[in-house]
Structure formats: structure tokens, C-alpha cells
Design a protein around this motif. Structure first.
Motif, short mmCIF file in Angstrom:
data_model
loop_
_atom_site.label_atom_id
_atom_site.label_comp_id
_atom_site.label_asym_id
_atom_site.label_seq_id
_atom_site.Cartn_x
_atom_site.Cartn_y
_atom_site.Cartn_z
N VAL A 182 0.88 -1.17 0.00
CA VAL A 182 0.00 0.00 0.00
C VAL A 182 0.91 1.22 0.00
N TRP A 183 0.64 2.17 -0.89
CA TRP A 183 1.52 3.35 -0.96
C TRP A 183 0.72 4.62 -1.22
N TYR A 184 1.33 5.73 -0.84
CA TYR A 184 0.71 7.05 -0.96
C TYR A 184 1.48 7.88 -1.97
N ARG A 185 0.74 8.49 -2.89
CA ARG A 185 1.39 9.32 -3.89
C ARG A 185 0.45 10.41 -4.37
N SER A 186 0.92 11.66 -4.37
CA SER A 186 0.19 12.78 -4.97
C SER A 186 -1.24 12.90 -4.47
N GLY A 187 -1.42 12.78 -3.16
CA GLY A 187 -2.75 12.97 -2.58
C GLY A 187 -3.65 11.76 -2.61
N GLY A 188 -3.12 10.59 -3.00
CA GLY A 188 -3.97 9.40 -3.08
C GLY A 188 -3.27 8.16 -2.55
N LEU A 189 -4.07 7.21 -2.06
CA LEU A 189 -3.56 5.91 -1.61
C LEU A 189 -3.78 4.88 -2.71
N TYR A 190 -2.78 4.01 -2.89
CA TYR A 190 -2.86 2.99 -3.92
C TYR A 190 -2.38 1.65 -3.36
N VAL A 191 -2.83 0.58 -3.97
CA VAL A 191 -2.35 -0.75 -3.61
C VAL A 191 -1.87 -1.43 -4.89
N VAL A 192 -0.70 -2.01 -4.82
CA VAL A 192 -0.15 -2.72 -5.97
C VAL A 192 -0.05 -4.20 -5.60
N GLY A 193 -0.40 -5.05 -6.53
CA GLY A 193 -0.35 -6.48 -6.28
C GLY A 193 -0.71 -7.29 -7.51
N HIS A 194 -0.75 -8.60 -7.33
CA HIS A 194 -1.08 -9.51 -8.43
C HIS A 194 -2.59 -9.61 -8.56
N ASP A 195 -3.10 -9.22 -9.73
CA ASP A 195 -4.53 -9.27 -10.03
C ASP A 195 -4.83 -10.60 -10.70
N HIS A 196 -5.67 -11.43 -10.04
CA HIS A 196 -5.97 -12.75 -10.58
C HIS A 196 -6.79 -12.68 -11.87
N LYS A 197 -7.56 -11.63 -12.04
CA LYS A 197 -8.41 -11.53 -13.22
C LYS A 197 -7.57 -11.31 -14.48
N SER A 198 -6.62 -10.41 -14.41
CA SER A 198 -5.77 -10.12 -15.58
C SER A 198 -4.49 -10.94 -15.58
N ARG A 199 -4.21 -11.57 -14.42
CA ARG A 199 -2.98 -12.33 -14.23
C ARG A 199 -1.74 -11.46 -14.43
N GLU A 200 -1.85 -10.24 -13.99
CA GLU A 200 -0.76 -9.28 -14.13
C GLU A 200 -0.58 -8.49 -12.84
N LEU A 201 0.56 -7.82 -12.75
CA LEU A 201 0.81 -6.90 -11.65
C LEU A 201 0.08 -5.61 -11.96
N ARG A 202 -0.79 -5.17 -11.06
CA ARG A 202 -1.61 -3.99 -11.31
C ARG A 202 -1.60 -3.05 -10.11
N THR A 203 -1.92 -1.79 -10.39
CA THR A 203 -2.06 -0.78 -9.35
C THR A 203 -3.52 -0.34 -9.28
N PHE A 204 -4.07 -0.30 -8.07
CA PHE A 204 -5.47 0.09 -7.87
C PHE A 204 -5.56 1.28 -6.93
N ALA A 205 -6.44 2.22 -7.24
CA ALA A 205 -6.69 3.35 -6.35
C ALA A 205 -7.59 2.87 -5.21
N VAL A 206 -7.17 3.07 -3.98
CA VAL A 206 -7.91 2.55 -2.82
C VAL A 206 -9.31 3.13 -2.74
N ASP A 207 -9.47 4.39 -3.09
CA ASP A 207 -10.80 5.02 -2.98
C ASP A 207 -11.78 4.49 -4.00
N ARG A 208 -11.33 3.69 -4.98
CA ARG A 208 -12.24 3.11 -5.96
C ARG A 208 -12.58 1.66 -5.65
N ILE A 209 -12.11 1.20 -4.50
CA ILE A 209 -12.52 -0.12 -4.02
C ILE A 209 -13.85 0.05 -3.28
#
Length: 362
Positions: A182-209
Motif C-alpha cells: 500500500v503506498w501514498y502518492r500525490s494525494g492518493g492511496l494505492y495498492v499494488v499487487g497480483h490481479d488474478h483476473k488479468s494475471r498481471e501486476l496492477r495498481t489500484f486506487a484505494v478510494d475506488r474499491i
């Protein structure tokens, strides 16, 4: 100067509190590396703040101490450490209502509870001497449990099921995510991890969860995952292959650009008529374009060709708001496109390199 004075007075408080017999004026001046007159002023300031400083003359010398009934309390911190804690509370104010901000506020409250009223007031003034004012940011108070669940999952290395809303289209999808960081950048929180749906490493905005659920499934972080390398080339949040970028800034922006570090790879070179050229190896073309357009006709893209495009801008992109200058955003940039065209008579087609680590679009 004000911070230096408060730090010195803090040292004076600790020195007096440790000596019940009193400390001579010359000794205090030596300890603080100041002249006697400065010690007099600092002693007066402490007395005005409510500290019970008394003096007594012995063998022709004046000694200073606190009243016997005064207790300093248990304060295992230096002035710099107290200032750092106060800074930390201010820095995390953008995350008010979450475990990050609430935890440091709780820690500071425990520290203050162990102090006497005089010292507590003094430390409050010490902390108020330096302030951090947050820039534009998202609100996360309503996402307290989402953040806590993510933090727990990162530490325990357990997968989570999420409902995620894509920023550009608003489409909502269900995903299973192995959260690495979980990381903070430019006023927003994000989580990076392995996305099982795309089978790729992805970054997600926490506020859109929109929904999150912890699972019992454990995961192992990919052996080749390096967070610093993953975000190393990013200008903002989006992870894309690094591209050489050269931008020429007019004199009115030259100082502003030269005073700041925009990216670890940057280099600056003075140009004729007071202009400055900024060169970087970065990814995230969309974020770069928005940032460049915020300078109006004060910025000229030299390369790459993909950035030489007139893009309507009606409001700043939240992902780069902390990087943009505090000036009104223009609604269009015809001058940028026209001048960029003259920089290269045959720019060629935009690059078509694919992403190495495609992020989640938001």
C-alpha cells in the motif's frame, strides 16, 4: 531562527531539571554554546511560559534551578524527535480518520499525558513553530475499514476479494487481489499487487474499491517483484516503460523547475535567453501531458513525439496535482503544439511500445 531558539530552550529545560542544586550562568552558556545574554533571555522566556525558575547566589556566583516541587516528567525525546512527530502528524493529516493518522495522534496524546502543564504548553509551542500544510488530496475517513483490511492482508500475505470501479468508464468488476504494497502518492492511496483476473501486476486506487473481503488464501510475493523498480520510471502513479523526455521551459518557469526534483532521473541544462531544459527517463505519458499543459505556453516539448499533442484541459488531473504549479489551467494549448512542430520537421509516428507492467486504468 525561531526553531533554533525553541530547541535551545528545550535543552535549557532539561539541563535545569537534572540539577537540583542549580547550574551556574557560565556553565549554562557553555552547555548551550551561546553568550550569557542569550541565556538570560531564554531564562526570562521560560519564566514567562510558567516554568518555576529560581536563582540563588552562592560564593559570589548565581545558580539557576527549578523549584523542588517541579517535575519534568518522562520525556525520552530530543527536540528534533518531537518536531519530527509533530511533522508526522501534519503530514498524515491528509489521511485523517484512518489508522495512519489516528495512530500517530494517539501516540502524541500519550506523550502529552505524561507531562506537566508547563512542559505540555511549551511542547505545543515547539510543535507549532513548524507546520506542514497538505495540498489537494482525497478523503479516506470513510474507508477506514478498507485500509485496515488491506494493511492486514499485506502483512499476513492473504488474498482479498474486491469490487473495483474503473475511473475512466465507471465500470465495476469483481477481482481477487494479492496485495503486495500500500503506498501514498500525490494525494492518493494505492495498492499494488497480483490481479488474478488479468494475471498481471496492477495498481489500484484505494478510494475506488467499493467493497473488500479478506480471504483465508495465502500468497507468496513474486520473487522478481521490486517495488522501487516497479515505480522507479513512473512520473506519477501509472507504471509504463521509461521514455526519454526533454522539455524546454521559458524563463518565467526556469527557477521553479530548477528548484525542484521532479524525478530521480532528471537532469537540467541552461539554455539561451534564460531558458532551462529538463530531461528525464520516465513513463506515464498521460500524466506527463497533463503536467506539461499546466505550464501553458511556457513549456515546449522537444521529445518524444507522443507528447506533442494539443490536449484540451478543463481541470487538473488529480494524479499530478501536487506536481503542478499553482496557476489557472488553460482550456487548450495551441501554442504548445505549434511550437513543438517547429522543433522537429518530421517527428514521425508516436511510439507503440507496450506496457511492461500494465496498471489498472482509473
Amino acid at each position: 531562527m525561531r526553531g533554533e531558539q525553541l530547541a535551545r530552550q528545550w535543552q535549557l529545560i532539561q539541563r535545569l531539571a537534572k540539577s537540583r542544586a542549580g547550574v551556574a550562568l557560565d556553565a549554562l552558556a557553555d552547555d548551550l554554546a551561546v553568550v550569557r545574554r542569550t541565556v538570560y533571555r531564554d531564562l526570562d522566556a521560560l519564566m514567562l511560559a510558567g516554568f518555576p525558575v529560581v536563582s540563588e547566589k552562592r560564593d559570589g556566583r548565581v545558580f539557576y534551578r527549578f523549584l523542588d516541587t517541579f517535575r519534568l516528567g518522562d520525556v525520552p525525546f530530543t527536540p528534533d524527535e518531537i518536531l519530527a512527530l509533530a511533522f508526522g502528524e501534519d503530514l498524515l493529516r491528509v489521511l485523517e480518520g484512518t489508522v495512519f493518522h489516528d495512530s500517530i495522534r494517539s501516540a502524541l496524546a500519550k506523550i502529552r499525558a505524561g507531562l506537566g502543564p508547563e512542559l505540555a504548553d511549551y511542547l505545543a509551542r515547539l510543535g507549532a513553530a513548524f507546520r506542514v500544510l497538505p495540498g489537494p488530496h482525497k478523503s479516506y475517513a470513510h474507508l477506514r475499514e478498507t485500509i485496515r483490511t488491506l494493511n492486514d492482508a499485506v502483512l499476513a500475505r492473504r488474498s482479498v476479494r474486491i469490487r473495483y470501479r474503473t475511473g475512466r468508464t465507471g465500470a465495476v468488476s469483481s477481482r481477487t487481489l494479492d496485495p503486495y504494497r500500500v503506498w501514498y502518492r500525490s494525494g492518493g492511496l494505492y495498492v499494488v499487487g497480483h490481479d488474478h483476473k488479468s494475471r498481471e501486476l496492477r495498481t489500484f486506487a484505494v478510494d475506488r474499491i467499493t467493497k473488500i473481503e479478506a480471504t483465508a488464501r495465502r500468497f507468496a510475493v513474486a520473487a522478481d517483484f521490486d517495488f522501487e523498480r516497479y515505480i522507479g520510471s513512473s512520473f506519477g502513479v501509472i507504471a509504463e516503460p521509461a521514455t526519454r523526455v526533454r522539455i524546454l521551459f521559458e524563463p518565467r518557469w526556469a527557477g521553479y523547475i530548477a528548484e525542484r526534483t521532479w524525478h530521480p532521473s532528471q537532469s537540467l541544462a541552461p539554455r539561451e535567453r534564460g531558458r532551462v531544459e529538463l530531461s528525464m527517463e520516465v513513463g506515464g505519458i498521460d500524466e506527463l501531458r497533463t503536467w506539461i499543459l499546466s505550464f501553458g505556453d511556457g513549456a515546449l516539448v522537444l521529445e518524444p513525439a507522443a507528447l506533442r499533442v494539443t490536449t484540451p484541459v478543463t481541470r487538473p488531473d488529480p494524479s499530478c496535482i501536487s506536481l503542478c504549479p499553482a496557476t489557472p489551467y488553460r482550456t487548450s494549448m495551441p501554442t504548445l503544439a505549434a511550437r513543438s512542430k517547429s522543433a522537429s520537421t518530421r517527428p514521425g509516428p508516436p511510439p507503440t511500445a507496450s506496457r511492461v507492467s500494465p496498471p489498472q486504468k482509473w
